[in-house]
Design a protein around this motif. Structure first.
Motif, PDB file in Angstrom:
ATOM      1  N   LYS A  31       0.879  -1.241  -0.119  1.00  0.00           N
ATOM      2  CA  LYS A  31       0.168   0.111  -0.237  1.00  0.00           C
ATOM      3  C   LYS A  31       0.689   1.479  -0.111  1.00  0.00           C
ATOM      4  O   LYS A  31       0.303   2.010  -0.412  1.00  0.00           O
ATOM      5  N   ALA A  32       1.687   1.411   0.201  1.00  0.00           N
ATOM      6  CA  ALA A  32       2.655   2.005   0.417  1.00  0.00           C
ATOM      7  C   ALA A  32       4.296   2.090   0.804  1.00  0.00           C
ATOM      8  O   ALA A  32       4.680   2.730   0.821  1.00  0.00           O
ATOM      9  N   PRO A  33       4.441   1.406  -1.243  1.00  0.00           N
ATOM     10  CA  PRO A  33       6.127   1.096  -1.437  1.00  0.00           C
ATOM     11  C   PRO A  33       6.634   2.873  -1.177  1.00  0.00           C
ATOM     12  O   PRO A  33       8.106   2.221  -0.745  1.00  0.00           O
ATOM     13  N   GLU A  34       6.178   3.408  -1.667  1.00  0.00           N
ATOM     14  CA  GLU A  34       7.483   4.669  -1.851  1.00  0.00           C
ATOM     15  C   GLU A  34       7.839   4.755  -0.640  1.00  0.00           C
ATOM     16  O   GLU A  34       7.319   4.384   0.762  1.00  0.00           O
ATOM     17  N   GLY A  35       9.937   4.942  -0.558  1.00  0.00           N
ATOM     18  CA  GLY A  35      10.518   5.332   0.953  1.00  0.00           C
ATOM     19  C   GLY A  35      10.636   4.651   1.984  1.00  0.00           C
ATOM     20  O   GLY A  35      10.717   4.493   3.098  1.00  0.00           O
ATOM     21  N   LEU A  36       9.944   3.526   1.623  1.00  0.00           N
ATOM     22  CA  LEU A  36       9.561   2.057   2.418  1.00  0.00           C
ATOM     23  C   LEU A  36      11.751   1.605   2.649  1.00  0.00           C
ATOM     24  O   LEU A  36      11.398   1.279   4.026  1.00  0.00           O
ATOM     25  N   ASN A  80       9.621  -8.860  -7.375  1.00  0.00           N
ATOM     26  CA  ASN A  80       9.580  -7.692  -8.588  1.00  0.00           C
ATOM     27  C   ASN A  80       8.713  -6.452  -9.005  1.00  0.00           C
ATOM     28  O   ASN A  80       9.481  -5.979 -10.135  1.00  0.00           O
ATOM     29  N   HIS A  81       8.327  -6.039  -8.295  1.00  0.00           N
ATOM     30  CA  HIS A  81       7.724  -4.262  -7.670  1.00  0.00           C
ATOM     31  C   HIS A  81       9.074  -3.767  -7.421  1.00  0.00           C
ATOM     32  O   HIS A  81      10.079  -4.721  -7.389  1.00  0.00           O
ATOM     33  N   PRO A  82       8.775  -2.891  -8.027  1.00  0.00           N
ATOM     34  CA  PRO A  82      10.939  -1.941  -8.905  1.00  0.00           C
ATOM     35  C   PRO A  82      11.392  -1.618  -7.520  1.00  0.00           C
ATOM     36  O   PRO A  82      12.350  -0.884  -7.124  1.00  0.00           O
ATOM     37  N   LEU A  83       9.784  -1.259  -6.503  1.00  0.00           N
ATOM     38  CA  LEU A  83      10.744  -0.305  -5.013  1.00  0.00           C
ATOM     39  C   LEU A  83      11.470  -1.414  -4.039  1.00  0.00           C
ATOM     40  O   LEU A  83      12.448  -1.720  -3.153  1.00  0.00           O
ATOM     41  N   LEU A  84      10.152  -2.694  -3.648  1.00  0.00           N
ATOM     42  CA  LEU A  84      10.648  -3.492  -3.420  1.00  0.00           C
ATOM     43  C   LEU A  84      11.493  -4.420  -3.218  1.00  0.00           C
ATOM     44  O   LEU A  84      11.833  -4.672  -2.146  1.00  0.00           O
ATOM     45  N   CYS A  85      11.513  -4.703  -4.507  1.00  0.00           N
ATOM     46  CA  CYS A  85      12.435  -5.345  -4.545  1.00  0.00           C
ATOM     47  C   CYS A  85      14.052  -5.295  -4.257  1.00  0.00           C
ATOM     48  O   CYS A  85      14.894  -6.212  -3.761  1.00  0.00           O
ATOM     49  N   LYS A  86      14.105  -3.332  -4.441  1.00  0.00           N
ATOM     50  CA  LYS A  86      15.656  -3.548  -3.542  1.00  0.00           C
ATOM     51  C   LYS A  86      15.772  -3.528  -1.999  1.00  0.00           C
ATOM     52  O   LYS A  86      17.537  -3.427  -1.835  1.00  0.00           O
ATOM     53  N   ILE A  87      14.858  -4.122  -1.408  1.00  0.00           N
ATOM     54  CA  ILE A  87      14.552  -4.245   0.216  1.00  0.00           C
ATOM     55  C   ILE A  87      15.275  -6.196  -0.018  1.00  0.00           C
ATOM     56  O   ILE A  87      15.281  -6.978  -0.263  1.00  0.00           O
TER      57      ILE A  87
END
Length: 792
Positions: free
Chosen positions: A358-363, A403-410
């Motif tokens: 719901k809030a992937p930005e900045g997580l 696969n999520h462009p932001l969450l996959c970096k965690i």
């Protein structure tokens, strides 16, 4: 050398023919050896462990020949299935449990290159001989140590976790002994229920407002069979349920505990989940934090929830699982503020971030920056949505973080419910292995203390003979204590209570009394208006007679006036002494009858009555003494004449100054010092001389009177105290005890409620602690001195 080899060959032969099956120690030893099933039946493996057993229990000098790594090369084993975090969805759909993937993932990590997390788990659990060999296991011991972590975990930690759960069930925490616990906290609607559902693989109550209204103790137990067993325990009940009806059963139990409204309760509800694939965990889920009460909730709902949460998270043995929503700023979460009150460094706090999708930005930045000091790290998860099965939810979660462009970096060690389960398993193992030895010590200390306290309680009396014996023991011990305190000046029984150091306090009171009388003497020997009182009395008592005789009536008049002015001092002194003695006597009697409260009121009454009578006698004695001093003037003490002669030595100088009107009207007299006498020149010489003589006589005699008032009073009190301690007190106590209206010795046969309640409380506590000790005794062979878990 040859002899040594021969001896070893004989020992080897003896070890080979030893009947292990008939030795019960072998069965226990073999059951504690953790080896994979495909190797347990291999003869060379059994032979190796039989030799080790023989050396340990039969012949310590027996030498075991080392085996080469080829001797135990493992048979081919199918490679482990990859984790759901990297497996295509088509593979995971066939899994029977969302945690089968987790088990296989850890197996893959352990058999290949171990992740840093699994290495930490091995370190925290103190697993021995964990060096991994890429070419195969050199020995069965090394092969055992390199098994998948969850396989060895269940076998190693399950007994300890069961023991902790049993202690919690026994309510050992009521004895002030804290247990290692994972406590789940979070703000309302933070996703706590979704996280717990994902861990347990079952549906929990959902809805608007507070879903969890009582502490929910969740016991997750992995079992090999595919059958799921669910049960609830609360208020002494045990109710079985199933996956379909578990949410309704929890709601029904909650209403029975906390009522039908929306209030909360601190009475716990236990949910036991026995299911294939779930991690072996015990957690306590607490009500979600809310500040604004809704209809049906009490106005102080926040304070009630806060008090419950603080009670659970305050102990150092508690691990705080803080559930945070990705949609909010972590520093604003009330659950963070509460946990920081008791865990400022965050060393026992693990954060679960829900609603990551719901809030992937900045997580990623939020969980890596760690602005709120989460010492055990973060795990980001995706909540189950709608009617998704748990398997589908895990697949979607894996796809999201892959696969999520932001969450996959965690970092992959910080995402997914399987990782959360792995961390909780590791943390639980660590905290249990750390705390359990201390719990054993606290239980033993508390048990010994309670046993000692119970043993020091009075024996329950069942006959008049026993009651009389107990009563006379109390009287005898009290008499001996009072002899020490009031007669002999010993205070070993009350070394730190100065008020109970009787002879010292009585001496202080006597010295104060004597000083008070001396101050009165100084007032009487005032330098102002010297001889005026004596002149006035002489003039009023003169009669027809020879002029050079002093009238005795004048002397007695002055003496009686002086005695009257000090007559209150002896009375006050005696009253104060007996008031002090009464406090001491009552304290001693109360102390020695502490085990029999039913005696204390009669003992106090007897002591007060006796001391009141003796006090009246003493007051009569000192009043009689003052009356005697008023009645007549007499002493055989030679100090009187000596003092009078010394005082009269200044009479000639006094007469000379009186007759010389030009001389300075001042004179220095023994015991008075320098005195102004000019006002006496207007009186005849005979009057001045008679007044001077009268003054010196009364001054010399008054010293004798004051000493007599102190000495006689002190002797009388000493005599009275001896009588009190050695004779009067025992008689009075027996008389009071035998009073037909006082209940007599029968009162000793009736144990008061306070003593009975204390005895029952100690017995229950001892029973509970013994049961707790027995629970821990079964696993003490797995607890080493430093708190690690050890095995054969």
């Amino acid at each position: 050398m040859a002899q040594q080899e021969d001896r070893q060959r004989l020992k080897k032969a003896a070890a080979m023919v030893y009947n292990y099956d008939r030795d019960p120690r072998w069965t226990d030893y073999w059951s504690n050896v953790l080896i994979p099933p495909h190797m347990a039946s291999r003869p060379e493996v059994v032979d190796l462990y039989q030799r080790k057993f023989y050396k340990r229990f039969i012949d310590s000098e027996f030498e075991i020949e080392p085996k080469s790594s080829n001797s135990f090369s493992p048979q081919p084993v199918q490679p482990p299935i990859a984790s759901s975090l990297s497996t295509p969805p088509s593979t995971v759909e066939n899994a029977q449990s969302p945690y089968r993937d987790y088990t296989e993932m850890v197996a893959s990590d352990t058999c290949g290159a171990s992740t840093s997390l699994s290495q930490k788990m091995k370190h925290s659990l103190h697993l021995s001989n964990q060096e991994e060999n890429s070419n195969g296991r050199e020995e069965v011991d090394r092969e055992q140590a390199s098994l998948p972590l969850t396989m060895s975990y269940n076998a190693r930690i399950r007994p300890l976790l069961d023991a902790v759960d049993k202690l919690r069930q026994l309510k050992v925490m009521n004895e002030g002994i804290q247990l290692p616990t994972i406590v789940v906290v979070g703000d309302q609607s933070s996703g706590k229920s979704s996280v717990l559902e994902s861990l347990a693989g079952i549906s929990l109550p959902r809805g608007q407002g507070i879903c969890t209204r009582v502490p929910l103790i969740m016991k997750l137990q992995h079992q090999p069979s595919d059958e799921t067993e669910l049960s609830l325990e609360y208020l002494g009940k045990e109710i079985e349920t199933d996956e379909v009806n578990v949410a309704r059963a929890i709601n029904d139990a909650t209403e029975e505990i906390a009522g039908n409204a929306k209030g909360i309760s601190n009475i716990p509800l236990t949910l036991i989940v026995k299911k294939n694939g779930v991690p072996d965990l015990t957690m306590v889920d607490l009500p979600g934090i809310t500040r604004v009460p809704v209809q049906g909730q009490p106005e102080n709902i926040y304070e009630q929830i806060s008090n419950i949460i603080m009670e659970y998270i305050r102990p150092e043995e508690t691990i705080i699982l803080n559930v945070l929503s990705a949609t909010v700023d972590f520093p604003t979460c009330e659950s963070i503020r509460m946990s920081q009150r008791v865990d400022k460094t965050g060393e026992r706090t693990l954060a679960v971030v829900t609603k990551s999708d719901k809030a992937p930005e900045g997580l990623r930045e939020k969980v890596t920056a760690d602005d709120v000091h989460i010492g055990l790290g973060y795990v980001c998860v995706r909540n189950r949505i709608g009617d998704e099965t748990y398997e589908e939810a895990r697949i979607e979660e894996a796809n999201l973080f892959n696969n999520h462009p932001l969450l996959c970096k965690i970092d992959k060690s910080m995402v997914g419910v399987p990782v959360l389960a792995q961390k909780l398993v590791q943390i639980q193992a660590t905290i249990i292995s750390k705390c359990l030895p201390e719990i054993v010590k606290k239980i033993n200390d508390k048990l010994n203390s309670n046993v000692q306290e119970l043993g020091s309680m009075p024996k329950h009396l069942s006959s008049i003979t026993e009651a009389m014996t107990a009563f006379m023991q109390i009287v005898g011990s009290a008499k001996e204590s009072l002899r020490k305190i009031l007669v002999r000046g010993e205070f070993d029984e009350f070394p730190d209570e100065k008020e109970m150091h009787g002879t010292a306090r009585l001496a202080e009171m006597l010295n104060k009394y004597a000083e008070q009388l001396q101050n009165k003497r100084v007032e009487f020997e005032s330098k102002e208006n010297f001889l005026m009182d004596e002149i006035g009395v002489l003039q009023e008592t003169k009669g027809i007679g020879l002029p050079n005789f002093l009238p005795r009536t004048a002397f007695l008049t002055i003496l009686q006036r002086k005695v009257k002015e000090v007559s209150d001092a002896p009375i006050d002194f005696v009253s104060n002494v007996w008031d002090y003695i009464e406090k001491v006597v009552v304290s001693v009697l109360t102390h020695h009858s502490a085990n029999y409260p039913q005696l204390q009121s009669s003992n106090r009454r007897a002591a007060s009555n006796l001391i009141e009578r003796m006090k009246e006698k003493s007051l009569d004695r000192v009043m009689e003494l003052t009356e005697m001093e008023k009645l007549t003037d007499y002493t055989c003490n030679p100090d009187y004449l000596a003092e009078w002669n010394q005082l009269m030595a200044g009479q000639n100088a006094f007469i000379t100054i009186m007759n010389d009107r030009w001389a300075t009207p001042k004179i220095t007299i023994h015991a008075f010092g320098e005195i102004e006498v000019g006002h006496l020149r207007e009186y005849p010489n005979a009057v001045r001389q008679n007044a001077f003589d009268m003054k010196m006589r009364i001054t010399a005699y008054w010293n004798i009177v004051l000493r007599r008032l102190v000495d006689v009073t002190a002797l009388h009190l000493q005599f009275s105290v001896h009588n009190l301690v050695n004779k009067e007190m025992e008689s009075e106590l027996v008389k009071e005890m035998m009073d037909p209206y006082g209940g007599g010795l029968e009162r000793l046969l009736e144990e008061p409620p306070s003593v009975s309640n204390k005895r029952n409380r100690l017995k229950k506590s001892i029973k509970l602690l013994k049961e707790s000790k027995d629970v821990l005794a079964k696993i003490t062979d797995r607890i080493s001195v430093d708190g690690a878990i050890t095995y054969y």
